[in-house]
Enzyme design. Structure first.
Site, PDB file in Angstrom:
ATOM      1  N   HIS A 122      76.777  -6.932  40.894  1.00 58.04           N
ATOM      2  CA  HIS A 122      77.938  -6.209  40.346  1.00 58.04           C
ATOM      3  C   HIS A 122      77.746  -6.190  38.823  1.00 58.04           C
ATOM      4  O   HIS A 122      77.476  -7.230  38.212  1.00 58.04           O
ATOM      5  CB  HIS A 122      79.247  -6.921  40.705  1.00 58.04           C
TER       6      HIS A 122
ATOM      7  N   GLU B 144      90.476  -0.079  42.989  1.00 59.02           N
ATOM      8  CA  GLU B 144      91.499  -0.901  42.339  1.00 59.02           C
ATOM      9  C   GLU B 144      92.251  -0.062  41.306  1.00 59.02           C
ATOM     10  O   GLU B 144      92.905  -0.592  40.418  1.00 59.02           O
ATOM     11  CB  GLU B 144      90.888  -2.138  41.697  1.00 59.02           C
TER      12      GLU B 144
ATOM     13  N   CYS C 178      86.817  -5.520  42.266  1.00 62.62           N
ATOM     14  CA  CYS C 178      85.525  -4.823  42.441  1.00 62.62           C
ATOM     15  C   CYS C 178      84.830  -5.193  43.752  1.00 62.62           C
ATOM     16  O   CYS C 178      83.790  -4.620  44.088  1.00 62.62           O
ATOM     17  CB  CYS C 178      84.604  -5.113  41.267  1.00 62.62           C
TER      18      CYS C 178
HETATM   19  N1  CAA Z   1      74.262  -7.411  17.776  1.00 60.88           N
HETATM   20  C1  CAA Z   1      73.785  -7.900  18.956  1.00 60.88           C
HETATM   21  N2  CAA Z   1      74.539  -8.670  19.808  1.00 60.88           N
HETATM   22  C2  CAA Z   1      75.822  -8.900  19.460  1.00 60.88           C
HETATM   23  C3  CAA Z   1      76.369  -8.428  18.246  1.00 60.88           C
HETATM   24  C4  CAA Z   1      75.542  -7.634  17.393  1.00 60.88           C
HETATM   25  N3  CAA Z   1      75.982  -7.147  16.236  1.00 60.88           N
HETATM   26  N4  CAA Z   1      77.653  -8.831  18.185  1.00 60.88           N
HETATM   27  C5  CAA Z   1      77.896  -9.556  19.316  1.00 60.88           C
HETATM   28  N5  CAA Z   1      76.791  -9.591  20.068  1.00 60.88           N
HETATM   29  C6  CAA Z   1      76.618 -10.243  21.380  1.00 60.88           C
HETATM   30  C7  CAA Z   1      77.178 -11.650  21.423  1.00 60.88           C
HETATM   31  O1  CAA Z   1      76.270 -12.587  20.841  1.00 60.88           O
HETATM   32  C8  CAA Z   1      77.359 -11.826  22.917  1.00 60.88           C
HETATM   33  O2  CAA Z   1      76.104 -12.096  23.506  1.00 60.88           O
HETATM   34  P1  CAA Z   1      75.990 -13.198  24.676  1.00 60.88           P
HETATM   35  O3  CAA Z   1      76.951 -12.777  25.762  1.00 60.88           O
HETATM   36  O4  CAA Z   1      74.567 -13.103  25.099  1.00 60.88           O
HETATM   37  O5  CAA Z   1      76.381 -14.496  24.082  1.00 60.88           O
HETATM   38  C9  CAA Z   1      77.779 -10.435  23.383  1.00 60.88           C
HETATM   39  O6  CAA Z   1      77.416  -9.538  22.335  1.00 60.88           O
HETATM   40  C10 CAA Z   1      79.269 -10.321  23.638  1.00 60.88           C
HETATM   41  O7  CAA Z   1      79.952 -10.635  22.472  1.00 60.88           O
HETATM   42  P2  CAA Z   1      81.187 -11.649  22.445  1.00 60.88           P
HETATM   43  O8  CAA Z   1      80.781 -12.959  23.079  1.00 60.88           O
HETATM   44  O9  CAA Z   1      81.707 -11.651  21.069  1.00 60.88           O
HETATM   45  O10 CAA Z   1      82.233 -11.033  23.460  1.00 60.88           O
HETATM   46  P3  CAA Z   1      83.043  -9.689  23.367  1.00 60.88           P
HETATM   47  O11 CAA Z   1      84.200  -9.824  22.460  1.00 60.88           O
HETATM   48  O12 CAA Z   1      82.122  -8.544  23.140  1.00 60.88           O
HETATM   49  O13 CAA Z   1      83.597  -9.598  24.845  1.00 60.88           O
HETATM   50  C11 CAA Z   1      83.551  -9.540  27.216  1.00 60.88           C
HETATM   51  C12 CAA Z   1      82.715  -9.580  25.946  1.00 60.88           C
HETATM   52  C13 CAA Z   1      84.425 -10.800  27.274  1.00 60.88           C
HETATM   53  C14 CAA Z   1      82.660  -9.493  28.435  1.00 60.88           C
HETATM   54  C15 CAA Z   1      84.451  -8.274  27.151  1.00 60.88           C
HETATM   55  O14 CAA Z   1      83.635  -7.133  27.126  1.00 60.88           O
HETATM   56  C16 CAA Z   1      85.414  -8.156  28.302  1.00 60.88           C
HETATM   57  O15 CAA Z   1      86.503  -8.715  28.290  1.00 60.88           O
HETATM   58  N6  CAA Z   1      85.033  -7.354  29.358  1.00 60.88           N
HETATM   59  C17 CAA Z   1      85.894  -7.090  30.489  1.00 60.88           C
HETATM   60  C18 CAA Z   1      85.809  -8.192  31.517  1.00 60.88           C
HETATM   61  C19 CAA Z   1      84.447  -8.284  32.158  1.00 60.88           C
HETATM   62  O16 CAA Z   1      83.687  -7.341  32.173  1.00 60.88           O
HETATM   63  N7  CAA Z   1      84.157  -9.450  32.730  1.00 60.88           N
HETATM   64  C20 CAA Z   1      82.901  -9.641  33.438  1.00 60.88           C
HETATM   65  C21 CAA Z   1      83.036 -10.627  34.565  1.00 60.88           C
HETATM   66  S1  CAA Z   1      84.406 -10.182  35.629  1.00 60.88           S
HETATM   67  C22 CAA Z   1      83.811  -8.879  36.573  1.00 60.88           C
HETATM   68  O17 CAA Z   1      82.641  -8.672  36.639  1.00 60.88           O
HETATM   69  C23 CAA Z   1      84.788  -7.996  37.252  1.00 60.88           C
HETATM   70  C24 CAA Z   1      84.917  -6.723  36.510  1.00 60.88           C
HETATM   71  O18 CAA Z   1      84.230  -5.773  36.800  1.00 60.88           O
HETATM   72  C25 CAA Z   1      85.892  -6.635  35.425  1.00 60.88           C
END
Ligand code: CAA
Length: 396
Positions: A238, A84, A116
């Site tokens: 994945h 992709e 993916c």
């Molecule tokens: N210590 C420990 N844990 C912490 C922390 C800290 N200081 N701060 C935050 N966390 C934890 C949160 O509690 C959360 O845990 P849970 O998921 O268990 O609730 C985790 O870290 C993530 O934190 P946030 O919820 O605040 O989210 P984020 O801002 O880090 O964003 C995300 C996470 C949305 C996945 C982001 O990384 C993102 O947009 N990623 C790209 C899209 C993606 O990967 N999507 C996955 C599904 S789609 C797919 O699989 C296709 C693909 O390949 C893209």
């Protein structure tokens, strides 16, 4: 699947020889490092320097495959690339790689795209082809994952390629008949318009879409095969970031609990059946199409002799979205699959890159440093080294 058993007879990995520590990224993004390390389960991201792209990575993965396994180029009748992050809107990566590798001209070449899921779609086509002919088929998953700087997706980036040879009577993984445990739903959870290098993503929504697709395809699989996720010795998902695997397993526990009692805790199950493969994803980051198969390589490097003939459950998800649940059995002879993917060697010899170089490399990739070229510095242990334009400027 007809009279033949079909599946993976050879598999190899290419990971670019540079990485960024996520601790360094967290510092730059003014975030607690545990957000990335614990919250997402990521440790490092593999970085492709300018000069490497999905074409070169695919070619490197295939070179490793031809070096490590007994495969003759003449037997290849199909080369499919799942990507992709292609380099051209018309000419497929498969066509360029076909030329670089000197594969036979009596060969079908095309790229398969659905985020993916592309490589898994390609694998399905390759299996059908191999079943009907006397020739082998190559599938390569190759991607550079980029999100905007400072965005929540940034710590999940990665780069790499996985090359797979599909043959009859395979030594590594024989697929059980595919039962169309597939699920498609048109959603805008993640996409990348042609003018952009980095993806546009609604992150939390994408996680929901992934879990919904997992549940639906698992239910199709369960109904069609009579198997449950408890039948597998290992579960491979994945992996956009390693914590996603735990969310996926938790969803399978919830779904299965509607039918029967799940006899183990989520934690214990995760440690035993999912975690053993995840170290590779934590070290490399998301490699989109190759992410599931990177996990498979991780498992093949660290499995035990006693895992011979183990049944593996696999889940592939592509945003947008298309997903599939399928399964396969490891070969009975561990000598045929233990420690041959090149993954551990690739992870051992990498160079740490500073945050500043990471940004400069990105800018170069995204064409924001007008006209300036990266300078080839030489070879280190056979690998290419580059200096960034920013560094060159500061010296002059
Ligand atoms: N210590 C420990 N844990 C912490 C922390 C800290 N200081 N701060 C935050 N966390 C934890 C949160 O509690 C959360 O845990 P849970 O998921 O268990 O609730 C985790 O870290 C993530 O934190 P946030 O919820 O605040 O989210 P984020 O801002 O880090 O964003 C995300 C996470 C949305 C996945 C982001 O990384 C993102 O947009 N990623 C790209 C899209 C993606 O990967 N999507 C996955 C599904 S789609 C797919 O699989 C296709 C693909 O390949 C893209």
């Amino acid at each position: 699947m007809g009279n033949y058993e079909v599946g993976i007879d050879a598999i190899s990995v290419y990971i670019p020889p540079y990485y960024l520590e996520l601790k360094d990224l967290a510092l730059a993004n003014r975030t607690d490092p545990d957000h990335y390390l614990v919250g997402l389960g990521c440790r490092r991201m593999a970085l492709a320097p300018p000069g490497e792209d999905p074409v070169t990575m695919a070619a490197e993965a295939l070179e490793t495959l031809f070096e490590r396994y007994a495969v003759s180029k003449g037997e290849i009748g199909m080369l499919l690339v799942g990507t992709e992050s292609s380099v051209d809107e018309a000419k497929p990566v498969a066509s360029i790689v076909h030329g670089l590798l000197g594969l036979p001209s009596r060969c079908r070449t095309l790229d398969v795209k659905h985020a993916c899921y592309g490589a898994t779609g390609a694998l399905r086509l390759a299996c059908d082809y191999v079943e009907k002919t006397a020739r082998g088929a190559l599938v390569v998953a190759t991607d550079i994952a980029l999100y905007d700087i400072g965005s929540p997706g940034e710590p999940t980036q990665g780069a790499g390629a996985v090359a797979i040879l599909v043959r009859k009577n395979p030594k590594i993984l024989t697929f059980e008949p595919f039962v169309e445990a597939v699920y498609t739903r048109h959603v805008w959870d993640f996409f990348r318009p042609p003018h952009r290098q980095s993806a546009i993503v609604d992150g939390h929504f994408s996680v929901q879409c992934y879990l919904e697709a997992l549940e639906a395809s698992y239910l199709f699989f369960r109904e069609a095969t009579g198997r449950s996720f408890l039948d597998f010795q290992y579960l491979l998902f994945h992996i956009p970031f390693p914590k996603m695997a735990k969310k996926a397993l938790a969803r399978l526990h919830q779904v299965e609990a509607r039918f029967s009692e799940v006899p183990c805790s989520l934690e214990e199950d995760f440690e035993r059946r999912v975690e053993p493969a995840l170290y590779a994803n934590a070290e490399v980051g998301n490699i989109y199409c190759g992410s599931l198969y990177l996990s498979l390589c991780g498992l093949l490097e660290r499995a035990q002799d006693s895992d011979a003939s183990a049944l593996l459950g696999l889940f592939s998800y592509g945003s947008g979205s298309c997903a599939e649940f399928f399964c396969g059995r490891l070969g009975p002879d561990p000598n045929a699959w233990l420690g041959q993917t090149g993954l551990l060697e690739a992870l051992k010899d990498r160079k740490r890159v500073t945050y500043e170089d990471y940004v400069a490399w990105r800018e170069a990739r995204e064409g924001e440093i007008g006209g300036k070229r990266f300078r080839f510095k030489g070879l280190d242990k056979g690998r290419r080294l580059y200096t960034s334009p920013k560094r060159d400027e500061s010296r002059s």
